[in-house]
Design an enzyme around this catalytic site. Structure first.
Site, PDB file in Angstrom:
ATOM      1  N   CYS A 138      -7.354  -3.218   5.586  1.00  0.00           N
ATOM      2  CA  CYS A 138      -7.563  -4.136   4.474  1.00  0.00           C
ATOM      3  C   CYS A 138      -8.056  -5.457   5.051  1.00  0.00           C
ATOM      4  O   CYS A 138      -7.624  -5.863   6.132  1.00  0.00           O
ATOM      5  CB  CYS A 138      -6.252  -4.336   3.708  1.00  0.00           C
ATOM      6  SG  CYS A 138      -6.433  -5.335   2.216  1.00  0.00           S
TER       7      CYS A 138
ATOM      8  N   HIS B  27      -5.276   2.175  -3.583  1.00  0.00           N
ATOM      9  CA  HIS B  27      -5.054   1.019  -2.703  1.00  0.00           C
ATOM     10  C   HIS B  27      -5.163  -0.281  -3.505  1.00  0.00           C
ATOM     11  O   HIS B  27      -4.312  -1.166  -3.399  1.00  0.00           O
ATOM     12  CB  HIS B  27      -6.079   1.040  -1.564  1.00  0.00           C
ATOM     13  CG  HIS B  27      -5.975  -0.118  -0.620  1.00  0.00           C
ATOM     14  ND1 HIS B  27      -5.360  -0.017   0.605  1.00  0.00           N
ATOM     15  CD2 HIS B  27      -6.403  -1.404  -0.729  1.00  0.00           C
ATOM     16  CE1 HIS B  27      -5.416  -1.202   1.220  1.00  0.00           C
ATOM     17  NE2 HIS B  27      -6.055  -2.058   0.426  1.00  0.00           N
ATOM     18  N   GLU B  28      -6.194  -0.390  -4.315  1.00  0.00           N
ATOM     19  CA  GLU B  28      -6.396  -1.621  -5.090  1.00  0.00           C
ATOM     20  C   GLU B  28      -5.323  -1.784  -6.170  1.00  0.00           C
ATOM     21  O   GLU B  28      -4.888  -2.907  -6.448  1.00  0.00           O
ATOM     22  CB  GLU B  28      -7.802  -1.660  -5.701  1.00  0.00           C
ATOM     23  CG  GLU B  28      -8.949  -1.513  -4.713  1.00  0.00           C
ATOM     24  CD  GLU B  28      -8.871  -2.367  -3.457  1.00  0.00           C
ATOM     25  OE1 GLU B  28      -8.280  -3.470  -3.497  1.00  0.00           O
ATOM     26  OE2 GLU B  28      -9.392  -1.928  -2.422  1.00  0.00           O
TER      27      GLU B  28
ATOM     28  N   HIS C   8      -2.495  -3.417  -4.706  1.00  0.00           N
ATOM     29  CA  HIS C   8      -2.704  -4.869  -4.673  1.00  0.00           C
ATOM     30  C   HIS C   8      -2.225  -5.505  -5.982  1.00  0.00           C
ATOM     31  O   HIS C   8      -1.564  -6.541  -5.967  1.00  0.00           O
ATOM     32  CB  HIS C   8      -4.185  -5.210  -4.470  1.00  0.00           C
ATOM     33  CG  HIS C   8      -4.601  -5.318  -3.045  1.00  0.00           C
ATOM     34  ND1 HIS C   8      -4.248  -6.366  -2.236  1.00  0.00           N
ATOM     35  CD2 HIS C   8      -5.370  -4.511  -2.285  1.00  0.00           C
ATOM     36  CE1 HIS C   8      -4.762  -6.211  -1.040  1.00  0.00           C
ATOM     37  NE2 HIS C   8      -5.458  -5.081  -1.038  1.00  0.00           N
TER      38      HIS C   8
END
Length: 137
Positions: free
Chosen positions: A86, A127-128, A131
């Site tokens: 990242c 993954h996002e 976040h």
């Protein structure tokens, strides 16, 4: 506008809130920023540029996909371990992802979409979404 990548773990650990049409300027900033980092970045959430909104852009096989307020409706396929990097931190970290996800989201015109993603694109979206939840991978 190309934005600086946030590396502050306190900011990144905050949960993002739903985006509205008034937040569409964030989409352009995300697209400009991901294109500037395209040699080693395949996805970017708004909190990576300091905006705590549920907006991401994803390099989906060479085309940038805008995903606003996504909800994972279904996860399926293999649940596997993977190492991910990242821009917000150095090195890679191990996490787990589903091979296939079905997602409801809004596009850049705020039109509702439902789409199934597999492989790398599914991994990037997961993954996002982490976040958005303040989960640091």
């Amino acid at each position: 506008m190309i934005k600086e990548i946030v590396k502050d773990q306190f900011i990144l650990s905050q949960k993002s809130i739903s985006a509205t049409q008034e937040d569409l300027s964030i989409v352009e900033d995300l697209l400009d920023t991901i294109k500037a980092y395209n040699h080693h970045c395949v996805g970017m959430a708004a909190n990576m540029i300091g905006e705590l909104k549920r907006i991401m852009v994803v390099n989906d096989e060479g085309k940038y996909l805008v995903v606003i307020n996504p909800i994972i409706l279904k996860q399926s396929g293999q649940y596997y371990h993977v190492e991910e990097g990242c821009l917000c931190h150095e090195g890679v970290r191990t996490t787990q992802r589903y091979e296939k996800i079905k997602v409801e989201y809004l596009d850049e015109k705020f039109k509702k979409k439902i789409k199934t993603f597999i492989g790398l694109t599914a991994q990037i979206i997961q993954h996002e979404i982490d976040h958005f939840e303040g989960i640091l991978i």
